[in-house]
Scaffold this active site. Structure first.
Site, mmCIF file in Angstrom:
data_model
loop_
_atom_site.group_PDB
_atom_site.id
_atom_site.type_symbol
_atom_site.label_atom_id
_atom_site.label_comp_id
_atom_site.label_asym_id
_atom_site.label_seq_id
_atom_site.Cartn_x
_atom_site.Cartn_y
_atom_site.Cartn_z
ATOM 1 C CE1 TYR A 171 -4.007 2.268 0.575
ATOM 2 C CE2 TYR A 171 -2.580 3.286 2.075
ATOM 3 C CZ TYR A 171 -3.761 3.212 1.128
ATOM 4 O OH TYR A 171 -4.588 4.272 1.281
ATOM 5 C CE LYS A 175 -3.582 4.871 -2.161
ATOM 6 N NZ LYS A 175 -4.687 5.068 -2.814
#
Ligand code: NAD
Length: 266
Positions: A171, A175
């Site tokens: 994640y 990002k």
């Protein structure tokens, strides 16, 4: 008679059936934009669209598209052009917190430690969170360029782009990638008068953080990382996205704003 900040604009919002994307769709509609929600699941999209129509009387359509598949994103943008003739604003909000996360159904957040993660799960998170945003940007921008539209693209990154979270390497990397995609693509789009910016939310009250919200340790973790001591609301993210989408931010491109309750103060 005051005019809405997005009057006459068409906004396409991926991940628009839930959480931050849905809040953006509602807030943009309140400011006069015509809205196209894109997400997974026709019932979820129709329910979000009906909610927005009910409170704004604006035009809200939906088109199902999985952001992982280029032909589905191409089809989404083409159908918006067929219906409205232009695309002015894009919010790329579709995303997952981990490979097994299903919005609204499964609050299980993170993928787990990298040493135990399958390549398939890693690819899944990168495919949705990073490649999906890239495809959304690419195909929206193609139409904006062809039409000569002074467009604004807003990508939803995360404060996790700059904070290392154990159990969420995929994640965080995805990002950080969205943030750099935003900066680099903004450079390419300068000559076309298309602005590309991002938002890096902190912990926000959406289905994505439900697992943490339901758990005492999770609540403590979020509070301890957030100087303001509370979660952010989807509306607070939508207001930030609205600023970047509308002309009030006309001198801002290649930026990532971090509405995160002061997470980066120290
Ligand atoms: P959410 O689960 O409410 O919304 C995410 C939406 O993305 C869902 O409607 C889901 O169906 C959709 N989606 C997932 N995979 C998709 C795919 N392959 N194709 C199309 N749509 C897909 O969660 P949210 O919190 O509103 O998340 C929105 C964005 O904000 C995400 O990119 C997320 O990473 C980011 N974000 C959220 C937080 C937070 O604390 N909630 C913090 C930082 C960043």
């Amino acid at each position: 008679m005051p005019v809405g900040r997005l009057e006459g604009k068409v906004a396409v919002i991926t991940g628009g059936a839930s959480g931050i994307g849905k809040a953006c769709a509602l807030r943009f509609a309140e400011e006069g934009a015509e809205i196209v929600i894109s997400d997974l699941g026709s019932e979820r999209m129709e329910s979000a669209a009906a909610e927005i129509r009910g409170s704004t009387n604006g035009q809200v359509k939906w088109v199902e598209a999985n952001v992982c598949f280029e032909e589905q994103i191409e089809n989404l943008m083409r159908s918006v052009m067929d219906d409205f003739g232009h695309i002015d604003c894009v919010v790329a909000a579709a995303g997952v917190s981990g490979a097994n996360y299903v919005s609204g159904e499964n609050a299980e957040g993170l993928s787990g430690n990298l040493v135990d993660q399958s390549l398939e799960d890693w690819n899944q998170v990168l495919q949705i969170n990073l490649t999906g945003v890239m495809l959304t940007n690419k195909h929206a921008a193609r139409h904006m360029i062809a039409k000569g539209t002074t467009g604004s693209i807003v990508n939803i990154a995360s404060s996790a782009a700059r904070v290392a979270l154990a159990g969420a390497v995929d994640y965080c990397v995805s990002k950080a990638g969205v943030s750099m995609l935003t900066h680099a693509f903004a450079m390419e789009m300068l000559e076309n008068n298309i602005r590309v910016n991002a938002i890096g939310p902190g912990f926000i009250e959406t289905p994505m953080t439900q697992g943490l919200q339901d758990d005492a340790e999770g609540q403590e973790l979020m509070r301890s990382m957030t100087p303001m001591g509370r979660l952010g609301s989807p509306l607070e993210m939508a207001n930030t996205a609205l600023y970047l989408a509308c002309d009030e931010s006309s001198y801002t491109t290649g930026a990532t704003l971090y509405p995160n309750g002061g997470m980066y103060i120290s």
